[in-house]
Design a protein around this motif. Sequence first.
Motif, PDB file in Angstrom:
ATOM      1  N   GLY A 192     -12.774   0.866  23.940  1.00 61.17           N
ATOM      2  CA  GLY A 192     -12.820   1.991  22.998  1.00 61.17           C
ATOM      3  C   GLY A 192     -14.024   1.871  22.079  1.00 61.17           C
ATOM      4  N   LEU A 193     -14.266   0.676  21.558  1.00 59.86           N
ATOM      5  CA  LEU A 193     -15.392   0.479  20.637  1.00 59.86           C
ATOM      6  C   LEU A 193     -16.723   0.600  21.382  1.00 59.86           C
ATOM      7  N   LEU A 194     -16.767   0.069  22.594  1.00 59.02           N
ATOM      8  CA  LEU A 194     -18.002   0.195  23.392  1.00 59.02           C
ATOM      9  C   LEU A 194     -18.275   1.665  23.688  1.00 59.02           C
ATOM     10  N   GLY A 195     -17.212   2.415  23.899  1.00 55.72           N
ATOM     11  CA  GLY A 195     -17.340   3.848  24.176  1.00 55.72           C
ATOM     12  C   GLY A 195     -17.999   4.579  23.021  1.00 55.72           C
ATOM     13  N   ASP A 196     -17.833   4.045  21.809  1.00 53.96           N
ATOM     14  CA  ASP A 196     -18.455   4.669  20.643  1.00 53.96           C
ATOM     15  C   ASP A 196     -19.817   4.028  20.339  1.00 53.96           C
ATOM     16  N   GLY A 197     -20.269   3.138  21.215  1.00 55.63           N
ATOM     17  CA  GLY A 197     -21.626   2.584  21.074  1.00 55.63           C
ATOM     18  C   GLY A 197     -21.730   1.279  20.320  1.00 55.63           C
ATOM     19  N   ALA A 198     -20.573   0.615  20.054  1.00 50.04           N
ATOM     20  CA  ALA A 198     -20.638  -0.643  19.292  1.00 50.04           C
ATOM     21  C   ALA A 198     -21.285  -1.764  20.102  1.00 50.04           C
ATOM     22  N   CYS A 199     -21.806  -2.765  19.385  1.00 48.93           N
ATOM     23  CA  CYS A 199     -22.266  -4.010  20.024  1.00 48.93           C
ATOM     24  C   CYS A 199     -21.230  -5.069  19.651  1.00 48.93           C
ATOM     25  N   LEU A 200     -20.637  -5.668  20.643  1.00 46.53           N
ATOM     26  CA  LEU A 200     -19.535  -6.586  20.363  1.00 46.53           C
ATOM     27  C   LEU A 200     -19.964  -8.046  20.455  1.00 46.53           C
ATOM     28  N   SER A 201     -19.485  -8.824  19.508  1.00 53.52           N
ATOM     29  CA  SER A 201     -19.701 -10.263  19.556  1.00 53.52           C
ATOM     30  C   SER A 201     -18.301 -10.881  19.594  1.00 53.52           C
ATOM     31  N   ILE A 202     -17.947 -11.426  20.748  1.00 51.24           N
ATOM     32  CA  ILE A 202     -16.547 -11.816  20.971  1.00 51.24           C
ATOM     33  C   ILE A 202     -16.389 -13.332  20.958  1.00 51.24           C
ATOM     34  N   TYR A 203     -15.350 -13.779  20.263  1.00 52.57           N
ATOM     35  CA  TYR A 203     -15.018 -15.204  20.307  1.00 52.57           C
ATOM     36  C   TYR A 203     -13.522 -15.379  20.546  1.00 52.57           C
ATOM     37  N   ASP A 204     -13.192 -16.163  21.552  1.00 54.31           N
ATOM     38  CA  ASP A 204     -11.796 -16.572  21.770  1.00 54.31           C
ATOM     39  C   ASP A 204     -11.811 -18.066  22.088  1.00 54.31           C
ATOM     40  N   PRO A 205     -10.922 -18.850  21.455  1.00 53.08           N
ATOM     41  CA  PRO A 205     -10.951 -20.297  21.671  1.00 53.08           C
ATOM     42  C   PRO A 205     -10.692 -20.723  23.112  1.00 53.08           C
ATOM     43  N   GLN A 206     -10.052 -19.899  23.921  1.00 52.60           N
ATOM     44  CA  GLN A 206      -9.693 -20.337  25.270  1.00 52.60           C
ATOM     45  C   GLN A 206     -10.213 -19.462  26.397  1.00 52.60           C
ATOM     46  N   VAL A 207     -10.721 -18.284  26.085  1.00 54.35           N
ATOM     47  CA  VAL A 207     -11.130 -17.388  27.174  1.00 54.35           C
ATOM     48  C   VAL A 207     -12.630 -17.510  27.411  1.00 54.35           C
ATOM     49  N   SER A 208     -13.011 -17.673  28.681  1.00 55.01           N
ATOM     50  CA  SER A 208     -14.420 -17.902  29.009  1.00 55.01           C
ATOM     51  C   SER A 208     -15.209 -16.593  28.971  1.00 55.01           C
ATOM     52  N   GLU A 209     -16.526 -16.751  28.841  1.00 54.99           N
ATOM     53  CA  GLU A 209     -17.427 -15.600  28.852  1.00 54.99           C
ATOM     54  C   GLU A 209     -17.289 -14.842  30.181  1.00 54.99           C
ATOM     55  N   GLU A 210     -17.194 -15.612  31.244  1.00 50.22           N
ATOM     56  CA  GLU A 210     -17.097 -14.986  32.571  1.00 50.22           C
ATOM     57  C   GLU A 210     -15.871 -14.079  32.659  1.00 50.22           C
ATOM     58  N   GLN A 211     -14.753 -14.585  32.123  1.00 52.34           N
ATOM     59  CA  GLN A 211     -13.511 -13.801  32.179  1.00 52.34           C
ATOM     60  C   GLN A 211     -13.636 -12.521  31.342  1.00 52.34           C
ATOM     61  N   ILE A 212     -14.221 -12.657  30.154  1.00 50.57           N
ATOM     62  CA  ILE A 212     -14.342 -11.493  29.260  1.00 50.57           C
ATOM     63  C   ILE A 212     -15.244 -10.443  29.903  1.00 50.57           C
ATOM     64  N   GLN A 213     -16.374 -10.893  30.452  1.00 45.97           N
ATOM     65  CA  GLN A 213     -17.288  -9.932  31.092  1.00 45.97           C
ATOM     66  C   GLN A 213     -16.610  -9.263  32.288  1.00 45.97           C
TER      67      GLN A 213
END
Length: 480
Positions: A353-374
């Motif tokens: 939803g936020l990307l749809g409005d043009g946001a730039c996201l900086s994501i941090y999760d202690p256990q989820v990998s970058e590969e999984q998020i992408q």
Amino acid sequence: MVKICGIGAGYVGGPTMAVVALKCPSIEVAVVDISHSRISAWNSKNLPIYEPGLEEVVKQCRGKNLFFSTDVEKHVYEADIIFVSVNTPTKARGLGAGKAADLTYWESAARMIADVSQSNKIVVEKSTVPVRTAEAIGRILAHNSKKGIKYQILSNPEFLSEGTAIQDLLDPDRVLIGGNDGPEGHEAIQKLKDIYANWVPEDRIITTNLWSAELSKLADNAFLAQRISSINAMSALCEATSAEVSQVSHALSKNTKIGPKFLNASVGFGGSCFQKDILNLVYICESNGLVEVANYWKEVIKVNDYQKSRFVNRVVTSMFNTVSGKKIAVLGFAFKKDTSDTRKTPAIDVCKGLLGDGACLSIYDPQVSEEQIQKDLSMNNVEWDYPIHLQPMSSTTVKQVNVVSDAYEATKDAHGICILTEWDEFKAIDYQRVFDNMQKPAFVFDGRNILNVDKLRETGFIVYSIGRPLDLWQNMPQQA
Ligand SMILES: NC(=O)c1ccc[n+]([C@@H]2O[C@H](COP(=O)([O-])OP(=O)(O)OC[C@H]3O[C@@H](n4cnc5c(N)ncnc54)[C@H](O)[C@@H]3O)[C@@H](O)[C@H]2O)c1
Ligand SMILES: O=c1ccn([C@@H]2O[C@H](COP(=O)(O)OP(=O)(O)O[C@H]3O[C@H](CO)[C@@H](O)[C@H](O)[C@H]3O)[C@@H](O)[C@H]2O)c(=O)[nH]1
């Protein structure tokens, strides 16, 4: 020595079989899977799933009476009891697409059992399945098996929650076993009861007929999800009336007829089970002509979708009606704390939803990998709960998404912060330091109600927290 084979080495099969091995040293437990990568991870130092306490249990039993293998046929052949914990995702295509359970993996497991078995077996449904699945599985086994081999099918649905799986397995509220009537059915039920009786008090082992056990699992998840949608619906009303949802929850929880659990308002429920199992229930109701009942349960999902889009609307409208080009820090991506699982996490819908409005996201999760998020954010029509090796590999990366390794990096120069998972470490962040390094005005949107709103407001943040009185900030609209 009794031999057990667990088919499916995932979030259910892995921990469940490991606890059976721990509590029943005289039983040999083999956990098998068609995914080579999963099995080699189970045999390594880095287990394929993150679950508190799991590593200790596996370390204690692996190589003694707990084995992980891809030799599915050998272990099925040798087993007396076979637990089937394979995927039962929502059907992606064909009849019932988008609602019905896809029993492809269950059926292929049943056919394989029939092919390789040379002795009588007890087959235990651990996967969550539509009511009367045991009937269909029974037919497959009977029609394909060699003469004389007898199968007893039991329904033994699993009620563990991710993040607390080991605790739930060691000390379950109840164990439910459904079986056929008649002496052979009773004998099979007793054999499974005897296994659980090694650590579960007898009064917590409930036995029912097959169909009640199968349906109880779907009903259980529907009731739990319904409570969350109920409190989330109340959270919208709280925001409109300056009531405070945690105070409402607290008041409700003291009514012994209601009780305290599953009353935390949130950005929406996620996880691989709730939505899938309610859709499955809806499909079964519709197939039985029970349109009103189906519509009742559909609303639980509708409110959940509403809650996620309401959250995105809050963020965008509060930040001057656009987040285009703005850096938004997303803290938490897993569907709940203490797991790395992202299946159906509300974070996916909120981020999209936020990307749809043009946001730039900086994501941090202690256990989820970058590969999984992408992967989660770049796939459109994800077959969420399909076996890992059948899921599409991440082909593209979403350019406006940056995955970082700590909360301070995520929030540096950000315009706003969205808390999407209730990880404990997010409560311990130095929010003064975070505030000092953010763009102003600095916004916090707490989708899990874990932060101290008053303190954050004193620091200078403009704060939105689900179901709490709104900030006096002029752009915070009464409704979203
Ligand atoms: N995740 C939970 O917390 C939870 C809790 C209770 C019940 N359930 C139910 O349990 C079932 C499994 O869920 P999960 O989360 O463990 O899924 P999962 O994807 O983590 O694990 C399923 C595993 O089964 C394997 N598999 C599929 N077909 C196979 C076959 N024919 N032979 C051997 N292996 C096969 C897959 O490779 C995968 O590793 C589902 O029905 C789910 O609804 C899940
Ligand atoms: O008060 C609450 C409780 C939970 N959640 C959310 O609901 C989702 C599911 O949470 P939870 O139920 O704790 O985790 P699951 O691992 O999905 O476990 C559910 O699904 C399993 C799979 O069927 C069942 O075995 C469990 O009994 C059932 O609780 C998560 O996104 C939570 O954040 C809330 O928003 N508010």
